[in-house]
Design a protein around this motif. Sequence first.
Motif, short mmCIF file in Angstrom:
data_model
loop_
_atom_site.label_atom_id
_atom_site.label_comp_id
_atom_site.label_asym_id
_atom_site.label_seq_id
_atom_site.Cartn_x
_atom_site.Cartn_y
_atom_site.Cartn_z
N ARG A 142 0.80 -1.22 0.00
CA ARG A 142 0.00 0.00 0.00
C ARG A 142 0.84 1.28 0.00
NH1 ARG A 142 -5.49 -0.59 1.19
NH2 ARG A 142 -6.11 -2.72 1.72
N SER A 143 2.10 1.17 0.40
CA SER A 143 2.95 2.36 0.43
C SER A 143 4.41 1.92 0.40
CB SER A 143 2.70 3.17 1.71
OG SER A 143 3.12 2.45 2.85
N GLN A 144 5.29 2.87 0.09
CA GLN A 144 6.72 2.57 0.10
C GLN A 144 7.20 2.24 1.50
OE1 GLN A 144 8.77 2.15 -2.58
NE2 GLN A 144 10.23 1.42 -1.04
N ASP A 145 6.59 2.87 2.50
CA ASP A 145 6.95 2.56 3.89
C ASP A 145 6.72 1.09 4.20
OD1 ASP A 145 7.71 5.14 4.39
OD2 ASP A 145 5.86 5.73 5.40
N LYS A 146 5.64 0.52 3.65
CA LYS A 146 5.37 -0.90 3.85
C LYS A 146 6.46 -1.75 3.23
CE LYS A 146 1.19 -0.68 5.80
NZ LYS A 146 0.87 -1.26 7.13
N ALA A 147 6.91 -1.36 2.06
CA ALA A 147 7.99 -2.09 1.39
C ALA A 147 9.26 -2.03 2.22
CB ALA A 147 8.22 -1.53 0.00
N ASP A 148 9.58 -0.83 2.70
CA ASP A 148 10.80 -0.67 3.50
C ASP A 148 10.75 -1.50 4.77
OD1 ASP A 148 11.68 1.12 1.59
OD2 ASP A 148 11.05 2.90 2.71
N SER A 149 9.57 -1.55 5.39
CA SER A 149 9.45 -2.34 6.62
C SER A 149 9.63 -3.83 6.35
CB SER A 149 8.11 -2.07 7.30
OG SER A 149 7.04 -2.59 6.52
N LEU A 150 9.15 -4.30 5.20
CA LEU A 150 9.34 -5.71 4.86
C LEU A 150 10.82 -6.03 4.63
CD1 LEU A 150 6.51 -6.90 2.44
CD2 LEU A 150 6.81 -7.41 4.85
N LEU A 151 11.50 -5.15 3.94
CA LEU A 151 12.92 -5.38 3.66
C LEU A 151 13.76 -5.44 4.93
CD1 LEU A 151 13.37 -3.06 0.56
CD2 LEU A 151 13.48 -5.57 0.59
N ALA A 152 13.24 -4.86 6.02
CA ALA A 152 13.96 -4.87 7.29
C ALA A 152 13.67 -6.11 8.13
CB ALA A 152 13.61 -3.62 8.10
N VAL A 153 12.71 -6.92 7.74
CA VAL A 153 12.38 -8.12 8.50
C VAL A 153 13.54 -9.11 8.38
CG1 VAL A 153 10.82 -10.09 8.69
CG2 VAL A 153 9.90 -7.81 8.19
N PRO A 154 14.09 -9.59 9.50
CA PRO A 154 15.27 -10.46 9.43
C PRO A 154 15.10 -11.68 8.52
CG PRO A 154 14.92 -9.73 11.69
CD PRO A 154 13.74 -9.24 10.90
N ALA A 155 13.94 -12.31 8.55
CA ALA A 155 13.74 -13.52 7.74
C ALA A 155 13.91 -13.25 6.26
CB ALA A 155 12.35 -14.11 8.01
N LEU A 156 13.60 -12.03 5.83
CA LEU A 156 13.79 -11.65 4.43
C LEU A 156 15.17 -11.07 4.19
CD1 LEU A 156 12.64 -11.34 1.59
CD2 LEU A 156 11.59 -9.19 2.32
N LYS A 157 15.59 -10.22 5.10
CA LYS A 157 16.89 -9.56 4.96
C LYS A 157 18.02 -10.56 4.85
CE LYS A 157 19.47 -5.75 7.11
NZ LYS A 157 19.49 -4.81 8.26
N HIS A 158 17.96 -11.63 5.63
CA HIS A 158 19.04 -12.63 5.64
C HIS A 158 19.09 -13.45 4.36
CE1 HIS A 158 18.89 -12.52 10.33
NE2 HIS A 158 19.49 -11.47 9.81
N ARG A 159 18.02 -13.43 3.58
CA ARG A 159 18.02 -14.23 2.35
C ARG A 159 18.79 -13.55 1.22
NH1 ARG A 159 13.77 -16.50 5.00
NH2 ARG A 159 13.06 -18.57 4.32
#
Length: 346
Positions: free
Chosen positions: A34-51
């Motif tokens: 819904r927003s770029q902020d949502k995208a940024d928050s997902l990219l900061a999630v460890p389970a995704l970031k570590h991949r």
Amino acid sequence: MGDLVLITGATGHVGFHVLLHALDTGYTVRAAVRSQDKADSLLAVPALKHRQVGSRLSFVVVPDLTKPGAYDAAVQGVRYIIHVASPLPTDGLTTDQFEAELLEPAVQGTLGILVSAQKTPTVRRVVITSSIAAIVPGGALDDGADTVFTAASRTPTPPVSSLQHPFQAYAASKVKALNETEAWVRRETPAFDVVNVFPSYVMGREEVHPTADRLTSHGTNRFLLGIALGAKSPVPAPGTTVHVDDVARVHVGALDAKVPGNTSYLVTSNNSVGSVDGTVWGDAAKFVAKNFPDAVASGALPNNGTQPSVALKFDTSKTESTFGFTHIPYEEQVKDVVGQYLEVVG
């Protein structure tokens, strides 16, 4: 890189696990947020970031999924779509808000993505997250039934005037979205396949917002955690649960051309292999006592909560034979959910 798949609802519990599973399976993913902020928050999630997925993950902003043409740009060039996004019930909703806040967004969001997909010749299959609530009559969800429900079960959309509380309205939104989706497919005969997935109450690790408050007050994990933490619920809940990993596995597995399209799949675990009998919520207490004895002994887990169950029966043999797995049992769901809670508070 693998085929491009558009995923909606990736900021939610189910959607995020679908996103991870799609990336792990080798797909390239475009996530609608819904927003770029949502995208940024997902990219900061460890389970995704570590991949470290790099260019295999991109985002497209869709501020209002009910707006006509909302997904026209998002679907450009994609081969597959997994549509998870849908409104969830909240306790504060009143009866005069049910249609505008739950039913219409669920229907318009789903039909909208189908209409956009129809304009895009690259799309081969659309997988839609529905719910067991879409195929079980409201009375059975409240009181139970001896009927054995399958992925082919259907129920008519109830009138809005009959809905008395938010969960009923949520169930009605799923019924209406499913019925109107299937009517649209019969009418339009699109060039792509449509697969509906019917999960039950989804249990498992919460990767996006794993705070103690959220685990105990939001989403379906709270039903299970309430038993471990001593909550006394007087309201029965359908006795049917599923591990989030199984839900993600079926959504992504359904993209495979070997899986028949234009059909539906139930995703829910029963109390034993081959059984059609669902979960008994209260069994969580014995699994907590078995797997977390120190936390029970210390009082960290009072383990004396109550959650009455509504008895329902589901035949998941079609799903297990098509996708080649056995559903993760309730005990493993309990271990993952309670284990994460102890990690967070510990």
